[in-house]
Design an enzyme around this catalytic site. Structure first.
Site, PDB file in Angstrom:
ATOM      1  N   GLN A   1       4.269   1.780   7.540  1.00 56.30           N
ATOM      2  CA  GLN A   1       4.716   1.067   6.344  1.00 56.30           C
ATOM      3  C   GLN A   1       3.799   1.397   5.174  1.00 56.30           C
ATOM      4  O   GLN A   1       4.064   1.010   4.046  1.00 56.30           O
ATOM      5  CB  GLN A   1       4.660  -0.447   6.575  1.00 56.30           C
ATOM      6  CG  GLN A   1       5.581  -0.938   7.655  1.00 56.30           C
ATOM      7  CD  GLN A   1       5.262  -2.389   7.999  1.00 56.30           C
ATOM      8  OE1 GLN A   1       5.735  -3.317   7.352  1.00 56.30           O
ATOM      9  NE2 GLN A   1       4.448  -2.591   9.008  1.00 56.30           N
TER      10      GLN A   1
ATOM     11  N   HIS B   1       8.196   3.246   4.018  1.00 61.33           N
ATOM     12  CA  HIS B   1       8.223   2.659   2.667  1.00 61.33           C
ATOM     13  C   HIS B   1       7.844   3.657   1.580  1.00 61.33           C
ATOM     14  O   HIS B   1       7.444   3.257   0.495  1.00 61.33           O
ATOM     15  CB  HIS B   1       7.291   1.443   2.606  1.00 61.33           C
ATOM     16  CG  HIS B   1       7.803   0.268   3.389  1.00 61.33           C
ATOM     17  ND1 HIS B   1       7.015  -0.782   3.773  1.00 61.33           N
ATOM     18  CD2 HIS B   1       9.045  -0.017   3.870  1.00 61.33           C
ATOM     19  CE1 HIS B   1       7.745  -1.665   4.461  1.00 61.33           C
ATOM     20  NE2 HIS B   1       8.969  -1.225   4.530  1.00 61.33           N
TER      21      HIS B   1
ATOM     22  N   THR C   1      -0.197  -4.949  10.894  1.00 56.19           N
ATOM     23  CA  THR C   1       0.911  -5.465  10.067  1.00 56.19           C
ATOM     24  C   THR C   1       1.109  -6.951  10.327  1.00 56.19           C
ATOM     25  O   THR C   1       1.001  -7.407  11.469  1.00 56.19           O
ATOM     26  CB  THR C   1       2.234  -4.695  10.313  1.00 56.19           C
ATOM     27  OG1 THR C   1       3.273  -5.309   9.539  1.00 56.19           O
ATOM     28  CG2 THR C   1       2.643  -4.652  11.770  1.00 56.19           C
TER      29      THR C   1
HETATM   30  P1  NAD Z   1       0.186  -7.317   5.093  1.00 56.63           P
HETATM   31  O1  NAD Z   1      -0.775  -7.320   3.969  1.00 56.63           O
HETATM   32  O2  NAD Z   1       1.326  -8.262   5.055  1.00 56.63           O
HETATM   33  O3  NAD Z   1      -0.614  -7.632   6.449  1.00 56.63           O
HETATM   34  C1  NAD Z   1      -1.804  -6.987   6.791  1.00 56.63           C
HETATM   35  C2  NAD Z   1      -2.092  -7.266   8.251  1.00 56.63           C
HETATM   36  O4  NAD Z   1      -3.206  -6.458   8.630  1.00 56.63           O
HETATM   37  C3  NAD Z   1      -2.460  -8.714   8.556  1.00 56.63           C
HETATM   38  O5  NAD Z   1      -1.741  -9.152   9.703  1.00 56.63           O
HETATM   39  C4  NAD Z   1      -3.964  -8.643   8.872  1.00 56.63           C
HETATM   40  O6  NAD Z   1      -4.362  -9.608   9.835  1.00 56.63           O
HETATM   41  C5  NAD Z   1      -4.086  -7.246   9.410  1.00 56.63           C
HETATM   42  N1  NAD Z   1      -5.404  -6.648   9.286  1.00 56.63           N
HETATM   43  C6  NAD Z   1      -6.339  -6.841   8.328  1.00 56.63           C
HETATM   44  N2  NAD Z   1      -7.413  -6.058   8.562  1.00 56.63           N
HETATM   45  C7  NAD Z   1      -7.135  -5.347   9.684  1.00 56.63           C
HETATM   46  C8  NAD Z   1      -7.837  -4.358  10.428  1.00 56.63           C
HETATM   47  N3  NAD Z   1      -9.052  -3.930  10.061  1.00 56.63           N
HETATM   48  N4  NAD Z   1      -7.247  -3.837  11.531  1.00 56.63           N
HETATM   49  C9  NAD Z   1      -6.006  -4.232  11.919  1.00 56.63           C
HETATM   50  N5  NAD Z   1      -5.312  -5.171  11.260  1.00 56.63           N
HETATM   51  C10 NAD Z   1      -5.862  -5.717  10.153  1.00 56.63           C
HETATM   52  O7  NAD Z   1       0.674  -5.798   5.243  1.00 56.63           O
HETATM   53  P2  NAD Z   1       1.962  -5.158   5.927  1.00 56.63           P
HETATM   54  O8  NAD Z   1       2.336  -5.936   7.152  1.00 56.63           O
HETATM   55  O9  NAD Z   1       1.694  -3.712   6.021  1.00 56.63           O
HETATM   56  O10 NAD Z   1       3.194  -5.400   4.944  1.00 56.63           O
HETATM   57  C11 NAD Z   1       3.166  -5.409   3.593  1.00 56.63           C
HETATM   58  C12 NAD Z   1       3.645  -4.176   2.825  1.00 56.63           C
HETATM   59  O11 NAD Z   1       2.539  -3.754   2.073  1.00 56.63           O
HETATM   60  C13 NAD Z   1       4.065  -2.936   3.536  1.00 56.63           C
HETATM   61  O12 NAD Z   1       5.409  -2.785   3.234  1.00 56.63           O
HETATM   62  C14 NAD Z   1       3.314  -1.764   2.858  1.00 56.63           C
HETATM   63  O13 NAD Z   1       4.232  -0.822   2.362  1.00 56.63           O
HETATM   64  C15 NAD Z   1       2.637  -2.378   1.691  1.00 56.63           C
HETATM   65  N6  NAD Z   1       1.233  -1.971   1.419  1.00 56.63           N
HETATM   66  C16 NAD Z   1       0.731  -0.767   1.799  1.00 56.63           C
HETATM   67  C17 NAD Z   1      -0.606  -0.464   1.572  1.00 56.63           C
HETATM   68  C18 NAD Z   1      -1.123   0.873   1.990  1.00 56.63           C
HETATM   69  O14 NAD Z   1      -0.382   1.853   1.979  1.00 56.63           O
HETATM   70  N7  NAD Z   1      -2.394   0.974   2.410  1.00 56.63           N
HETATM   71  C19 NAD Z   1      -1.440  -1.391   0.964  1.00 56.63           C
HETATM   72  C20 NAD Z   1      -0.909  -2.621   0.561  1.00 56.63           C
HETATM   73  C21 NAD Z   1       0.451  -2.893   0.790  1.00 56.63           C
END
Ligand code: NAD
Length: 250
Positions: free
Chosen positions: A104, A122, A191
């Protein structure tokens, strides 16, 4: 190593797997220094919700404002490196019979860590595409400080990411659905499992009989249906899993 060590038990499943699917979310990039979605509203952007910035309506209403938010996020991503979790997934693909990685994330860090054929559910923040329906032009990122014009139709270019309310790119959706229907092990890492349809991919895999493994320091709606929960940061858990798989194969 005791037999009931969940990392060891998951490694056994991976060693026997004919198709492993991995679904990653923004938590897998957190240890690289990329804010997760829920944490991305910092500093200048603290008073905005992602739902108010990442929508076609927000871009139509104020393209410069949305562009500025993406340029800020692009700047963060350009300055960071893949972490041990990204590298472990690239290595895992070499250790199992077959692996499909669905992300994602829009940051391209899996590819920079060496993963091939990543399904970008995404999109990718480092690309732009024309915002005009039916135009379809895609371009690599430029350093424009305002939305550039489409070279074909003159419409505004926008980030090539899936915004709230938009469909998943059909090819990515089709490949992902096929993979989760066919896999026997599915790892879901970093996620919150709150964004659909990504979260439902894990449910499909589980319904089709796959072993579902969650890797996350926090519990999520998937925790209750997971066969194994490896609670912890993906930058620690995924390398441990690859190490354990190495000892399985030895
Ligand atoms: P989210 O922010 O909703 O959830 C993040 C999850 O990661 C949480 O459950 C949290 O507990 C967990 N987490 C935090 N630190 C962690 C670690 N070190 N190891 C493992 N897990 C950890 O994000 P999501 O579920 O990906 O959904 C939100 C949307 O955000 C996605 O559609 C994505 O496209 C977008 N997004 C992407 C990025 C990126 O590309 N890096 C950044 C921000 C948002």
């Amino acid at each position: 190593m005791v037999e009931s060590d969940p990392v060891q038990l998951v490694a056994e499943r991976l060693a026997a797997s004919t198709l492993t699917v991995v679904l990653t979310g923004s938590g897998t990039s957190a240890e690289s220094g990329v804010p997760t979605f829920r944490d991305a509203q910092t500093g200048l952007w603290a008073k905005y919700r992602p739902e108010d910035l990442a929508t076609p309506a927000a871009f139509a209403q104020n393209p410069q404002f949305v562009w500025d938010w993406y340029q800020w996020r692009r700047g963060i991503i350009a300055d960071v490196q893949p972490n041990a979790g990204h590298r472990a997934l690239a290595e895992l693909a070499r250790r199992v019979t077959a692996l499909t990685l669905i992300t994602q994330n829009v940051d391209g860090l899996h590819q920079r860590a060496g993963s091939d054929h990543v399904i970008e559910f995404h999109g990718n923040i480092m690309r732009s595409k024309c915002s005009v329906q039916g135009c379809g032009v895609e371009v690599d990122l430029t350093d424009d400080t305002s939305p550039p014009r489409c070279p074909d139709c003159g419409g505004a270019l926008r980030p090539d990411v899936v915004w709230f309310g938009e469909p998943i790119p059909p090819a990515a959706l089709e490949s992902a659905l096929q993979a989760v229907a066919d896999c026997d092990v599915m790892l879901v890492a970093g996620t919150s499992a709150q964004v659909q349809p990504a979260a439902s991919l894990a449910e499909v895999a589980k319904e089709r009989g796959a072993c579902l493994v969650e890797i996350n320091p926090e519990s999520t709606p998937l925790t209750a249906i997971a066969d194994f929960v490896l609670a912890g940061p993906s930058g620690r858990v995924l390398p441990a899993l690859v190490n354990a798989l190495g000892s399985q194969n030895a």
